[in-house]
Scaffold this active site. Structure first.
Site, mmCIF file in Angstrom:
data_model
loop_
_atom_site.group_PDB
_atom_site.id
_atom_site.type_symbol
_atom_site.label_atom_id
_atom_site.label_comp_id
_atom_site.label_asym_id
_atom_site.label_seq_id
_atom_site.Cartn_x
_atom_site.Cartn_y
_atom_site.Cartn_z
ATOM 1 N N HIS A 205 36.589 50.831 47.491
ATOM 2 C CA HIS A 205 37.815 50.064 47.247
ATOM 3 C C HIS A 205 38.775 50.747 46.287
ATOM 4 C CE1 HIS A 205 35.504 48.960 43.695
ATOM 5 N NE2 HIS A 205 36.651 48.655 43.133
HETATM 6 C C1 UD1 Z 1 40.158 45.332 40.775
HETATM 7 C C2 UD1 Z 1 39.998 46.239 39.560
HETATM 8 C C3 UD1 Z 1 38.933 47.279 39.838
HETATM 9 C C4 UD1 Z 1 37.648 46.616 40.268
HETATM 10 C C5 UD1 Z 1 37.949 45.751 41.485
HETATM 11 C C6 UD1 Z 1 36.724 45.055 42.004
HETATM 12 C C7 UD1 Z 1 42.058 46.655 38.279
HETATM 13 C C8 UD1 Z 1 43.070 47.673 37.920
HETATM 14 N N1 UD1 Z 1 41.237 46.983 39.287
HETATM 15 O O1 UD1 Z 1 40.639 46.126 41.852
HETATM 16 O O2 UD1 Z 1 38.683 48.008 38.643
HETATM 17 O O3 UD1 Z 1 36.689 47.606 40.574
HETATM 18 O O4 UD1 Z 1 38.908 44.770 41.093
HETATM 19 O O5 UD1 Z 1 37.036 44.347 43.157
HETATM 20 O O6 UD1 Z 1 42.002 45.609 37.650
HETATM 21 N N2 UD1 Z 1 42.879 40.578 47.020
HETATM 22 C C9 UD1 Z 1 42.483 39.573 47.853
HETATM 23 N N3 UD1 Z 1 41.752 38.541 47.326
HETATM 24 C C10 UD1 Z 1 41.420 38.474 46.010
HETATM 25 C C11 UD1 Z 1 41.861 39.483 45.154
HETATM 26 C C12 UD1 Z 1 42.575 40.553 45.660
HETATM 27 O O7 UD1 Z 1 42.757 39.600 49.045
HETATM 28 O O8 UD1 Z 1 40.742 37.506 45.596
HETATM 29 C C13 UD1 Z 1 43.645 41.713 47.575
HETATM 30 C C14 UD1 Z 1 45.127 41.565 47.362
HETATM 31 O O9 UD1 Z 1 45.781 42.091 48.466
HETATM 32 C C15 UD1 Z 1 45.389 42.452 46.165
HETATM 33 C C16 UD1 Z 1 44.362 43.556 46.369
HETATM 34 O O10 UD1 Z 1 43.221 42.898 46.940
HETATM 35 O O11 UD1 Z 1 46.694 42.891 46.111
HETATM 36 C C17 UD1 Z 1 43.962 44.256 45.125
HETATM 37 O O12 UD1 Z 1 43.504 43.331 44.133
HETATM 38 P P1 UD1 Z 1 43.594 43.711 42.579
HETATM 39 O O13 UD1 Z 1 42.973 42.664 41.735
HETATM 40 O O14 UD1 Z 1 44.985 44.116 42.245
HETATM 41 O O15 UD1 Z 1 42.722 45.043 42.480
HETATM 42 P P2 UD1 Z 1 41.316 45.449 43.126
HETATM 43 O O16 UD1 Z 1 41.545 46.523 44.126
HETATM 44 O O17 UD1 Z 1 40.532 44.244 43.552
#
Ligand code: UD1
Length: 367
Positions: A205
């Site tokens: 991811h």
């Molecule tokens: C975040 C953390 C990363 C961790 C990861 C675990 C940061 C910078 N990154 O990355 O260190 O390893 O979490 O998962 O904080 N989304 C959903 N549902 C959710 C949450 C997110 O669909 O419940 C999607 C959304 O499109 C969002 C994308 O995932 O824009 C990324 O989510 P985000 O929390 O920004 O970062 P992660 O890639 O999850």
């Protein structure tokens, strides 16, 4: 009685905060749990509360997704209001996600004692958002609670005071050891039709691996080749699932929805090999004695290589295939770093409570 706020925001925070909450409650602390809402889908959040028996959050900041700036700022605004309203004696943040950084900055400026759990990890890769979060969170913290000896060395070399630095062990492994038997007893492996057949597990991811279609396609090419030898199961992060829509996968590279904590632990525990770019999974495979291949150019957890089952493979497709086939033939011997023993939460609670009781509290100073 001390009043301490524990913060969790994203999937890898929930299993870290649970043993800390339990250990603080056990010594009589009045604990509040704040969920920032960085992760909000049932599969990324609710299932972890259910699986871990984590209490319902006392406050939910509901920030959701956004760019780094927007997400971090949204947590800061909401957490500042929370701190003004609740005035805790201390705040505990874990890991390296945007919520960790945001709550650290707010706590430092509010003058609240701040403890960072998982302090001192360094990839030395400033292009990684988590590295920025780690370094800045440590800088804002009063107490630096480190999981391993390499993290202690990093903190010393950066000039932190000895009274700030504490080797407490790995809190994520507290949760793993507590839940391992319960996880293995679940019917998941049979339900997936795997029986006694060896299989591998994949998770990816990191933005550097999944956001650029050609980078992801190149890694998937290697995974397709490995899957021709051994079936690979890939529970996909929502971010990765979107990116995979346009890439062809071998039928033995089985894409699955994101899993809860117990099912994923069961999957890891039975795997012949795990291929990942996650930080936490490098640690969990070490604790389980399962071979791990890390598909990144660097790791903030080198202890899992020097004292565990991890190997840094990078993202070159030929190197991934070669490493997977060789580790299946010749797996590393299981071993585990010091203090990854199931008692990190208790050590953390003791350090924080004694800092609160200490009359000569020093704030972070110029390094
Ligand atoms: C975040 C953390 C990363 C961790 C990861 C675990 C940061 C910078 N990154 O990355 O260190 O390893 O979490 O998962 O904080 N989304 C959903 N549902 C959710 C949450 C997110 O669909 O419940 C999607 C959304 O499109 C969002 C994308 O995932 O824009 C990324 O989510 P985000 O929390 O920004 O970062 P992660 O890639 O999850």
């Amino acid at each position: 009685m001390s009043r301490i706020t524990c913060v969790a925001g994203a999937r890898p925070n929930f299993m870290k905060i649970k043993p800390i909450v339990d250990a603080l409650v056990a010594i009589g602390v009045d604990v509040e749990l704040v969920h920032t809402g960085q992760h909000y889908d049932a599969a990324m959040s609710d299932v972890f509360f259910d699986d871990l028996g984590l209490r319902k959050p006392d406050a939910h900041l509901d920030v959701g997704s956004g760019s780094h700036g927007a997400q971090t700022a949204a947590v800061m605004v909401a957490f500042e209001r929370y701190i003004e309203d609740r005035s805790p004696d201390a705040v505990v943040v874990v890991g390296d996600v945007n919520s960790t950084l945001a709550c650290s900055i707010v706590s430092a400026k509010a003058g609240v004692l701040l403890a960072h759990v998982e302090a001192g990890l360094r990839s030395r890769d400033w292009s990684m958002p988590e590295e920025v979060n780690r370094v800045c969170t440590d800088r804002a913290s009063d107490l630096l609670l480190a999981p391993s000896s390499d993290a202690i060395e990093n903190l010393r070399s950066e000039g932190y005071r000895e009274d700030q630095i504490h080797l407490v062990g790995n809190v994520m492994i507290d949760t793993l050891l507590k839940n391992r038997e319960r996880a293995i007893a679940r019917p998941l492996i049979g339900d997936l039709g795997l029986g006694e057949q060896p299989f591998g597990v994949v998770t990816l991811h990191r933005p550097s691996n999944v956001d650029e279609p050609s980078a992801l396609a190149s890694i998937v090419g290697a995974l397709n080749d490995v899957a021709a030898e051994i079936p690979l199961l890939w529970p996909t992060h929502p971010r990765t699932m979107k990116a995979l829509e346009s890439i062809e996968t071998n039928p033995d590279l089985r894409l699955l929805p994101p899993m809860g904590y117990l099912d994923f632990l069961a999957l890891q525990a039975s795997a012949a090999v795990v291929l990942t770019d996650s930080g936490g999974i490098q640690e969990e495979t070490t604790a389980l004695g399962v071979p791990c291949l890390t598909l990144r150019e660097n790791t903030e957890r080198p202890i899992t290589i020097t004292e565990g089952t991890n190997r840094l493979v990078g993202t070159d497709p030929a190197a991934i295939t070669e490493a997977a086939l060789s580790v299946l033939l010749d797996p590393p011997a299981p071993r585990c770093p010091a203090l990854w023993d199931g008692h990190a939460g208790e050590r953390i609670a003791t350090v924080i409570e004694s800092a609160l009781q200490s009359s000569d509290r020093k704030r972070p100073t110029d390094l």
